[in-house]
Design a protein around this motif. Structure first.
Motif, PDB file in Angstrom:
ATOM      1  N   ALA A   1       0.826  -1.210   0.000  1.00 15.17           N
ATOM      2  CA  ALA A   1       0.000   0.000   0.000  1.00 15.17           C
ATOM      3  C   ALA A   1       0.862   1.262   0.000  1.00 15.17           C
ATOM      4  O   ALA A   1       0.426   2.328   0.424  1.00 15.17           O
ATOM      5  CB  ALA A   1      -0.916  -0.006   1.216  1.00 15.17           C
ATOM      6  N   GLY A   2       2.099   1.121  -0.452  1.00 16.49           N
ATOM      7  CA  GLY A   2       2.952   2.296  -0.590  1.00 16.49           C
ATOM      8  C   GLY A   2       3.885   2.562   0.567  1.00 16.49           C
ATOM      9  O   GLY A   2       4.556   3.601   0.576  1.00 16.49           O
ATOM     10  N   SER A   3       3.929   1.669   1.555  1.00 19.47           N
ATOM     11  CA  SER A   3       4.845   1.883   2.676  1.00 19.47           C
ATOM     12  C   SER A   3       5.545   0.572   3.036  1.00 19.47           C
ATOM     13  O   SER A   3       5.259  -0.488   2.459  1.00 19.47           O
ATOM     14  CB  SER A   3       4.093   2.443   3.889  1.00 19.47           C
ATOM     15  N   PHE A   4       6.437   0.654   4.015  1.00 18.62           N
ATOM     16  CA  PHE A   4       7.226  -0.514   4.411  1.00 18.62           C
ATOM     17  C   PHE A   4       7.024  -0.818   5.898  1.00 18.62           C
ATOM     18  O   PHE A   4       7.087   0.085   6.738  1.00 18.62           O
ATOM     19  CB  PHE A   4       8.710  -0.275   4.118  1.00 18.62           C
TER      20      PHE A   4
ATOM     21  N   PHE B   1      14.146   3.115  -0.353  1.00 21.99           N
ATOM     22  CA  PHE B   1      13.309   1.939  -0.627  1.00 21.99           C
ATOM     23  C   PHE B   1      12.141   2.311  -1.540  1.00 21.99           C
ATOM     24  O   PHE B   1      11.753   1.526  -2.413  1.00 21.99           O
ATOM     25  CB  PHE B   1      12.807   1.333   0.683  1.00 21.99           C
ATOM     26  N   GLY B   2      11.581   3.508  -1.337  1.00 24.51           N
ATOM     27  CA  GLY B   2      10.485   3.950  -2.193  1.00 24.51           C
ATOM     28  C   GLY B   2      10.928   4.107  -3.639  1.00 24.51           C
ATOM     29  O   GLY B   2      10.194   3.733  -4.572  1.00 24.51           O
ATOM     30  N   LYS B   3      12.123   4.625  -3.853  1.00 21.77           N
ATOM     31  CA  LYS B   3      12.666   4.802  -5.199  1.00 21.77           C
ATOM     32  C   LYS B   3      12.862   3.455  -5.886  1.00 21.77           C
ATOM     33  O   LYS B   3      12.539   3.292  -7.075  1.00 21.77           O
ATOM     34  CB  LYS B   3      14.010   5.538  -5.099  1.00 21.77           C
TER      35      LYS B   3
ATOM     36  N   ALA C   1       9.443   1.883  -6.758  1.00 23.36           N
ATOM     37  CA  ALA C   1       8.845   2.537  -7.929  1.00 23.36           C
ATOM     38  C   ALA C   1       9.470   2.021  -9.220  1.00 23.36           C
ATOM     39  O   ALA C   1       8.763   1.770 -10.210  1.00 23.36           O
ATOM     40  CB  ALA C   1       9.016   4.048  -7.817  1.00 23.36           C
ATOM     41  N   ARG C   2      10.803   1.844  -9.214  1.00 25.00           N
ATOM     42  CA  ARG C   2      11.469   1.338 -10.411  1.00 25.00           C
ATOM     43  C   ARG C   2      11.015  -0.095 -10.717  1.00 25.00           C
ATOM     44  O   ARG C   2      10.686  -0.426 -11.865  1.00 25.00           O
ATOM     45  CB  ARG C   2      12.979   1.379 -10.225  1.00 25.00           C
ATOM     46  N   LEU C   3      11.004  -0.940  -9.690  1.00 27.00           N
ATOM     47  CA  LEU C   3      10.615  -2.339  -9.902  1.00 27.00           C
ATOM     48  C   LEU C   3       9.153  -2.448 -10.321  1.00 27.00           C
ATOM     49  O   LEU C   3       8.796  -3.242 -11.197  1.00 27.00           O
ATOM     50  CB  LEU C   3      10.860  -3.156  -8.622  1.00 27.00           C
ATOM     51  N   ASP C   4       8.307  -1.624  -9.711  1.00 30.93           N
ATOM     52  CA  ASP C   4       6.883  -1.668 -10.033  1.00 30.93           C
ATOM     53  C   ASP C   4       6.647  -1.248 -11.491  1.00 30.93           C
ATOM     54  O   ASP C   4       5.780  -1.804 -12.183  1.00 30.93           O
ATOM     55  CB  ASP C   4       6.120  -0.748  -9.087  1.00 30.93           C
TER      56      ASP C   4
END
Length: 203
Positions: free
Chosen positions: A70-73, A109-111, A114-117
């Motif tokens: 859901a966008g977080s870790f 981690f967010g970056k 986003a790349r993997l997604d």
């Protein structure tokens, strides 16, 4: 020494260094599979609330947080600080400790997510190293320059080790003298406590 014992030794070293920096520490690690001293509350200068710090021990340099979809870790969102602890390559008696603000790690981690997604690989686990690594899976790595502080320290408490060596030396010296006194007492027919030994070294 098992892997878990070694990791615990590293966490103890981390706590020792944090205390030397003036932090009052409370271990808030709890739950199944959560190692002791892996989640700490750090208080400084009379702060009543303190900051939550996750201690991440790694031998590869990479650390991991689970994406919740859901966008977080998980865990990361509950922390204020992340302490990265990695044994020094070629000298496992030392560990590099690097402290990061939560935002630094979250952005990294967010970056990467986003790349993997964007590549349809958002389900892959993310492991990142503060030192730079190439590849889409490590696009967020290389954030060591953003550390609040970073230093390499001995895993063992050097003051404690020196004390142990001193005690061992004193114990050893005392035992030798006791043995000599016992031998002389038998030869001379007197009690060992009646014998004084004066040791002189000729140069």
């Amino acid at each position: 020494m098992s892997k878990s014992e070694k990791e615990n030794e590293i966490r103890l070293a981390a706590v020792r260094i944090l205390k030397a920096k003036g932090y009052v520490i409370e271990d808030e690690s709890s739950g199944s599979g959560v190692p002791k001293l892996s989640r700490l509350r750090l208080r400084l200068d009379g702060d009543q609330v303190g900051e939550m710090c996750a201690v991440k021990v790694t031998t590869s340099g990479r650390i991991h947080f689970v994406h919740d979809g859901a966008g977080s870790f998980k865990v990361l969102d509950d922390m204020d600080l992340i302490l990265h602890a990695c044994p020094v390559s070629g000298d496992t008696s030392k560990v590099r400790l690097s402290m990061f603000a939560q935002k630094t790690i979250n952005d990294a981690f967010g970056k990467t997510f986003a790349r993997l997604d964007s590549l349809g690989k958002g389900n892959l686990p993310i492991w990142l190293n503060p030192d730079r690594e190439d590849g889409d899976r490590f696009v967020g790595s290389g954030f060591i320059g953003e550390a609040l502080w970073s230093e390499t320290v001995s895993i063992a408490d050097e003051d404690d080790e020196a004390g142990k060596r001193s005690q061992a030396s004193q114990s050893s010296d005392g035992s030798i003298m006791d043995v000599i006194k016992e031998m002389l007492s038998k030869h001379m027919g007197v009690s060992p406590d009646k014998i004084d030994i004066d040791v002189r070294v000729r140069v």
